[in-house]
Motif scaffolding. Structure first.
Motif, short mmCIF file in Angstrom:
data_model
loop_
_atom_site.label_atom_id
_atom_site.label_comp_id
_atom_site.label_asym_id
_atom_site.label_seq_id
_atom_site.Cartn_x
_atom_site.Cartn_y
_atom_site.Cartn_z
N ALA A 119 0.82 -1.21 0.00
CA ALA A 119 0.00 0.00 0.00
C ALA A 119 0.86 1.26 0.00
O ALA A 119 0.51 2.27 -0.62
CB ALA A 119 -0.93 0.00 1.21
N ALA A 120 1.99 1.20 0.68
CA ALA A 120 2.89 2.37 0.78
C ALA A 120 4.01 2.32 -0.25
O ALA A 120 4.84 3.23 -0.30
CB ALA A 120 3.48 2.45 2.18
N HIS A 121 4.06 1.25 -1.07
CA HIS A 121 5.10 1.10 -2.10
C HIS A 121 6.50 1.17 -1.49
O HIS A 121 7.38 1.87 -2.00
CB HIS A 121 4.95 2.15 -3.20
CG HIS A 121 3.60 2.15 -3.85
ND1 HIS A 121 3.19 1.15 -4.69
CD2 HIS A 121 2.56 3.02 -3.75
CE1 HIS A 121 1.96 1.41 -5.11
NE2 HIS A 121 1.55 2.54 -4.54
N ARG A 122 6.70 0.45 -0.40
CA ARG A 122 8.00 0.45 0.26
C ARG A 122 8.17 -0.84 1.05
O ARG A 122 7.24 -1.63 1.16
CB ARG A 122 8.15 1.65 1.19
CG ARG A 122 7.09 1.75 2.27
CD ARG A 122 7.50 2.68 3.39
NE ARG A 122 8.57 2.11 4.19
CZ ARG A 122 9.30 2.78 5.06
NH1 ARG A 122 9.10 4.07 5.23
NH2 ARG A 122 10.25 2.18 5.77
N MET A 123 9.38 -1.03 1.56
CA MET A 123 9.66 -2.17 2.44
C MET A 123 9.68 -1.68 3.89
O MET A 123 9.93 -0.51 4.16
CB MET A 123 11.01 -2.79 2.08
CG MET A 123 11.12 -3.30 0.66
SD MET A 123 10.09 -4.74 0.35
CE MET A 123 10.99 -6.00 1.27
N ARG A 124 9.44 -2.61 4.81
CA ARG A 124 9.48 -2.28 6.23
C ARG A 124 10.19 -3.39 7.00
O ARG A 124 10.22 -4.54 6.57
CB ARG A 124 8.07 -2.09 6.79
CG ARG A 124 7.33 -0.91 6.18
CD ARG A 124 6.07 -0.58 6.95
NE ARG A 124 5.29 0.44 6.29
CZ ARG A 124 5.49 1.77 6.39
NH1 ARG A 124 6.48 2.20 7.18
NH2 ARG A 124 4.75 2.64 5.75
N VAL A 125 10.72 -3.03 8.15
CA VAL A 125 11.33 -4.00 9.06
C VAL A 125 10.25 -4.57 9.96
O VAL A 125 9.42 -3.82 10.50
CB VAL A 125 12.45 -3.35 9.89
CG1 VAL A 125 12.90 -4.28 11.02
CG2 VAL A 125 13.63 -2.99 9.01
N ALA A 126 10.23 -5.88 10.10
CA ALA A 126 9.27 -6.55 10.98
C ALA A 126 9.83 -6.59 12.39
O ALA A 126 10.86 -7.22 12.64
CB ALA A 126 8.99 -7.96 10.47
N HIS A 127 9.15 -5.92 13.32
CA HIS A 127 9.58 -5.92 14.70
C HIS A 127 8.92 -7.03 15.52
O HIS A 127 9.25 -7.23 16.69
CB HIS A 127 9.30 -4.55 15.34
CG HIS A 127 10.06 -3.43 14.69
ND1 HIS A 127 11.43 -3.27 14.85
CD2 HIS A 127 9.66 -2.45 13.84
CE1 HIS A 127 11.83 -2.21 14.16
NE2 HIS A 127 10.78 -1.70 13.54
N HIS A 128 7.99 -7.72 14.88
CA HIS A 128 7.33 -8.88 15.47
C HIS A 128 7.25 -9.96 14.40
O HIS A 128 7.31 -9.66 13.20
CB HIS A 128 5.94 -8.51 15.98
CG HIS A 128 5.93 -7.37 16.95
ND1 HIS A 128 6.34 -7.50 18.26
CD2 HIS A 128 5.59 -6.05 16.77
CE1 HIS A 128 6.23 -6.33 18.86
NE2 HIS A 128 5.80 -5.43 17.99
N PRO A 129 7.12 -11.22 14.78
CA PRO A 129 7.07 -12.30 13.77
C PRO A 129 5.95 -12.10 12.75
O PRO A 129 4.82 -11.75 13.11
CB PRO A 129 6.83 -13.55 14.64
CG PRO A 129 7.38 -13.20 15.97
CD PRO A 129 7.09 -11.74 16.16
#
Length: 231
Positions: A119-129
């Motif tokens: 939706a945001a056209h980006r990658m994110r770091v997962a802080h939870h599984p």
């Protein structure tokens, strides 16, 4: 831009130095590296009509530097697995990046679990599984400092989308000019990320080839010459 900056070519490979603000492929109604590469082959090899040029890896449009394209389907089928495997006979990449702040640790490894935020056209770091998260891993060395920024050599050990940009932002050192990933400082063209060196196994000769793309001129105007050395 109407020409490609060719670093190396043979019957199987076309290796070029991509400028910033040029998509590798898929930009509707605009030139792409793929379309310019096809035009180059038509012109230099006198091949009218459709030309094959395989995309085996990509660079973000705002990232400059060396990238390889496959001139045959056989080359593409042998190169593609190399970019999924960064060890052994896999492709090896070294990027130059200028990040905000002083990275005091002179060398090390960054490891994060990352996922796509479509939706945001980006990658994110997962802080939870998360079931859709994948490990992103890179090595780095500090090359030097320019006022309140750091020049890094970065070697991705995985091939996650935007991983260098995301991981350095997560570490608190966003790449200059990269507003998508938290930079508050500008960079004259694109972002301060350059694909400097690429090493691959030739798809038919089975020998390792290494290619380098000189840093863009704007880097030389923004960084002390002693930092860039022979790059």
């Amino acid at each position: 831009m109407s020409e490609v900056d060719v670093i190396y070519e043979d019957n199987h490979l076309l290796v070029v130095n991509k400028p910033t603000k040029l998509a590798t492929m898929g930009a509707t109604g605009q030139p792409t590296l793929h379309s310019l590469g096809c035009d180059y082959i038509r012109r230099t090899c006198s091949k009218p009509g459709k030309v094959y040029l395989g995309i085996v890896s990509r660079l973000d449009s705002m990232t400059s530097g060396v990238i390889v394209l496959a001139r045959t389907s056989k080359a593409a089928s042998r190169l593609t697995p190399q970019f999924a495997n960064h060890s052994g006979e896999g492709a090896k990449k070294t990027y130059l990046a200028v990040v905000a702040g002083r990275v005091e640790q002179q060398q090390g490894v960054l490891v994060d679990d990352v996922y796509k935020d479509d939706a945001a056209h980006r990658m994110r770091v997962a802080h939870h599984p998360r079931a859709d998260a994948k490990e992103a891993r890179l090595e780095f060395d500090v090359s030097g400092y320019e006022r309140d920024s750091t020049l890094l050599k970065v070697k991705p050990l995985t091939g996650r989308k935007h991983q260098i940009r995301l991981q350095w932002s997560e570490a608190g050192f966003p790449i200059l000019g990269d507003t998508k990933y938290g930079s508050e400082r500008s960079w004259p063209t694109g972002i301060a990320l350059h694909s400097w060196r690429l090493s691959i196994m030739h798809p038919t000769k089975k020998e390792r080839l290494t290619f380098e793309a000189p840093v863009p001129e704007v880097w030389k105007s923004k960084l002390d010459s002693s930092l860039l050395g022979g790059r």
